[in-house]
Design a protein around this motif. Structure first.
Motif, short mmCIF file in Angstrom:
data_model
loop_
_atom_site.label_atom_id
_atom_site.label_comp_id
_atom_site.label_asym_id
_atom_site.label_seq_id
_atom_site.Cartn_x
_atom_site.Cartn_y
_atom_site.Cartn_z
N ILE A 51 0.83 -1.21 0.00
CA ILE A 51 0.00 0.00 0.00
C ILE A 51 0.86 1.26 0.00
O ILE A 51 0.52 2.24 -0.63
N ARG A 52 1.99 1.21 0.71
CA ARG A 52 2.86 2.38 0.71
C ARG A 52 4.27 1.99 0.28
O ARG A 52 4.56 0.82 0.08
N TYR A 163 -4.54 7.30 -5.90
CA TYR A 163 -3.25 6.98 -5.25
C TYR A 163 -3.12 5.51 -4.89
O TYR A 163 -2.07 5.07 -4.46
N GLN A 267 -9.23 10.96 4.18
CA GLN A 267 -7.98 11.22 3.44
C GLN A 267 -7.58 12.70 3.40
O GLN A 267 -6.42 13.02 3.59
N ASP A 305 -8.42 7.72 8.12
CA ASP A 305 -7.09 7.68 7.50
C ASP A 305 -6.89 9.00 6.77
O ASP A 305 -7.84 9.54 6.19
N PHE A 306 -5.66 9.49 6.80
CA PHE A 306 -5.33 10.74 6.10
C PHE A 306 -4.07 10.53 5.26
O PHE A 306 -3.17 9.80 5.68
N ILE A 307 -4.04 11.20 4.13
CA ILE A 307 -2.79 11.26 3.35
C ILE A 307 -2.37 12.72 3.28
O ILE A 307 -3.18 13.57 2.92
N PHE A 336 -0.56 9.24 6.77
CA PHE A 336 0.58 8.80 5.98
C PHE A 336 1.03 9.91 5.03
O PHE A 336 0.22 10.72 4.60
N MET A 337 2.33 9.85 4.67
CA MET A 337 2.81 10.73 3.60
C MET A 337 2.47 10.06 2.28
O MET A 337 2.65 8.84 2.14
N TYR A 338 2.03 10.84 1.33
CA TYR A 338 1.71 10.26 0.02
C TYR A 338 2.96 9.60 -0.58
O TYR A 338 4.05 10.15 -0.52
N SER A 339 2.79 8.42 -1.14
CA SER A 339 3.88 7.82 -1.91
C SER A 339 3.33 7.27 -3.22
O SER A 339 2.29 6.61 -3.23
N ARG A 341 2.50 5.00 -6.21
CA ARG A 341 2.43 3.54 -6.29
C ARG A 341 2.31 3.07 -7.74
O ARG A 341 1.70 3.77 -8.56
#
Ligand code: 5AD
Ligand code: SF4
Length: 441
Positions: A51-52, A163, A267, A305-307, A336-339, A341
């Motif tokens: 996921i990340r 994302y 998010q 959950d947040f990005i 989480f920090m956006y990554s 994918r």
């Protein structure tokens, strides 16, 4: 002596569930027993998550460490499953040729056959299909460990948030037949389970029916489960605001077994970011949904959950997220920090928020969420909470551990181990950073 199985699981509760089921399955087929020690295992399985970021690297590092065990014991078999396996397929074998089995989230039921073939065949077995026949139809009824259990009700996701890798690794939404789920719940309650957590990537997309894409939804499943004798708490995770219909909202007014705690990922608090994420709802629609739920269930605890640092996220967008946290009053949440994918639409957007900024925003958001959670914990001091006693306290074997409805751990003194598996009233006497202390009231 029975064969020993070591399973390491990365990622979400779905993966935990899958790993447990693979354990049950290999127990039935080959007499495997779970060991906590990879050194004594005959089969090692790694259930992966993508996921990340850094997921692939984490997998290959881990496999590198296990290779040494295989050098010592050439009969050892190693398998890789989960979302990285689904994404990488044959590449796993190219980079780690000592791996014997590769399976995907939808083919866990085929692991015993893959293992059997690996005993007689030197070539690695790879099966990462999304088969039409569901894996659920091939799984044995689950063993239960303690009074709380997960029951998977659907798999996969069709939402394609820009994302997210899940629709690519777990495939499209597929629901289990309602009767099979109720049967699993009954079999668990017969074994003493009192709390069920219905699992899926997007559980409110659950539909029972002949083709399993239409028909009875989650609201009905909850109502019918609540009638099962012995089942006293129902949770579900994870759900999506977009498909959270009024019928499901109404269940909060009808079914007391449904807990006063909801994890509903939002998010971001900014409409422009929500749109770029393809979340299919606005900030206002999210707030309206929460207002309707709170109307049915005043005082419900909410988590999310947040990005942070999604492409294009400005300071203003981020502040809108912080404001939303205050407006909703979110409890303990994940951020989480956006990554970027593989295979996702957001790869086309410029990942333009610097790592430094992402880290700064993450830390600001996490402090705010932690602060909120601490306030909520402190407010609980002096109240009586109905708690499910889940086992012995991790820190002090002289204490037992229980869970409140909003999923906080409460440790309390007692000499009565027979309370494990029971609901009891605890008065909360102290709020600690990661748990509460209670006394039997
Ligand atoms: N980057 C960062 N966080 C992500 N999540 C999903 N995909 C990504 C990504 N590419 C987070 C979302 C989701 C949770 C399970 O993981 O917040 O709800
Ligand atoms: Fe991923 Fe969005 Fe589906 Fe959740 S709803 S699993 S974030 S695509």
């Amino acid at each position: 002596m029975g064969k020993k199985l070591f399973i390491k699981t990365h990622g979400c509760q779905m993966n935990e569930y899958d790993s447990n089921r693979v354990g049950d399955l290999l127990g039935e087929s080959h007499g495997f027993e779970i060991t906590p020690n990879p050194e004594e295992a005959d089969l090692i399985l790694l259930n992966t998550c993508s996921i990340r970021e850094k997921a692939q690297e984490k997998v290959f590092h881990q496999l590198g460490r296990w290779r040494k065990l295989k050098d010592k014991n050439p009969d050892l078999k190693i398998g890789v499953g989960g979302c990285v396996a689904s994404q990488e397929g044959k590449n796993i074998i190219s980079r780690a040729p000592f791996v014997d089995i590769v399976f995907g989230p939808q083919t866990i039921h085929r692991v015993p056959d893959l293992y059997q073939s690996s005993l007689v065949n030197c070539n690695p077995g790879i099966d990462i299909e999304f088969p039409k026949t569901e894996k659920f139809d091939y799984l044995p009824s689950p063993s239960s460990k303690g009074p709380s259990a997960f029951v998977s009700i659907m798999e996969g996701c069709n939402k394609y948030c820009t994302y997210c890798v899940v629709p690519h690794t777990r495939g499209h939404e597929i629901s289990r037949a309602k009767e099979d789920i109720l049967e699993e719940v009954r079999s668990l309650t017969d074994k003493g389970v009192r709390e069920i957590n219905f699992l899926g990537q997007n559980v409110n997309a659950y539909r029972d029916g002949k083709d399993r894409t239409k028909g009875v939804g989650l609201a009905n499943l909850i109502r019918e489960s609540a009638d099962i004798k012995g089942l006293e708490r129902i949770r579900f995770t994870t759900s999506h605001p977009f498909e959270f219909g009024q019928e499901l909202v109404d269940v909060y007014g009808e079914v007391p077994e449904l807990v006063s705690h909801l994890h509903l990922p939002v998010q971001s608090g900014s409409n422009s970011i929500l749109k770029m994420m393809r979340r299919r709802h606005t900030r206002e629609e999210y707030i309206d949904l929460i207002t309707r739920i709170k109307d049915k269930r005043p005082g419900i605890s909410l988590s999310s959950d947040f990005i942070v640092g999604f492409p294009g996220e400005t300071e203003k967008d981020f502040i809108l997220t912080l404001d939303l946290v205050d407006e909703i009053g979110f409890d303990e949440s994940y951020s989480f920090m956006y990554s970027p994918r593989p295979n996702t639409t957001a790869l086309e957007f410029e990942d333009d928020v610097s790592l430094e900024k992402k880290k700064e925003r993450l830390s600001t958001l996490q402090s705010k969420l932690k602060n909120n959670a601490n306030i909520i914990s402190r407010r609980m001091v002096g109240t009586a909470e109905i708690c499910l006693v889940t086992g012995v306290s991790k820190k002090d074997p002289g204490q037992l551990q229980a869970r409140t409805e909003n999923n906080r751990v409460v440790n309390f003194n007692t000499s009565s181990q027979s309370l494990i598996g029971e609901f009891i009233n605890l008065e909360i006497v102290e709020a600690l950073p990661n748990s509460l202390r209670g006394v039997i009231s």
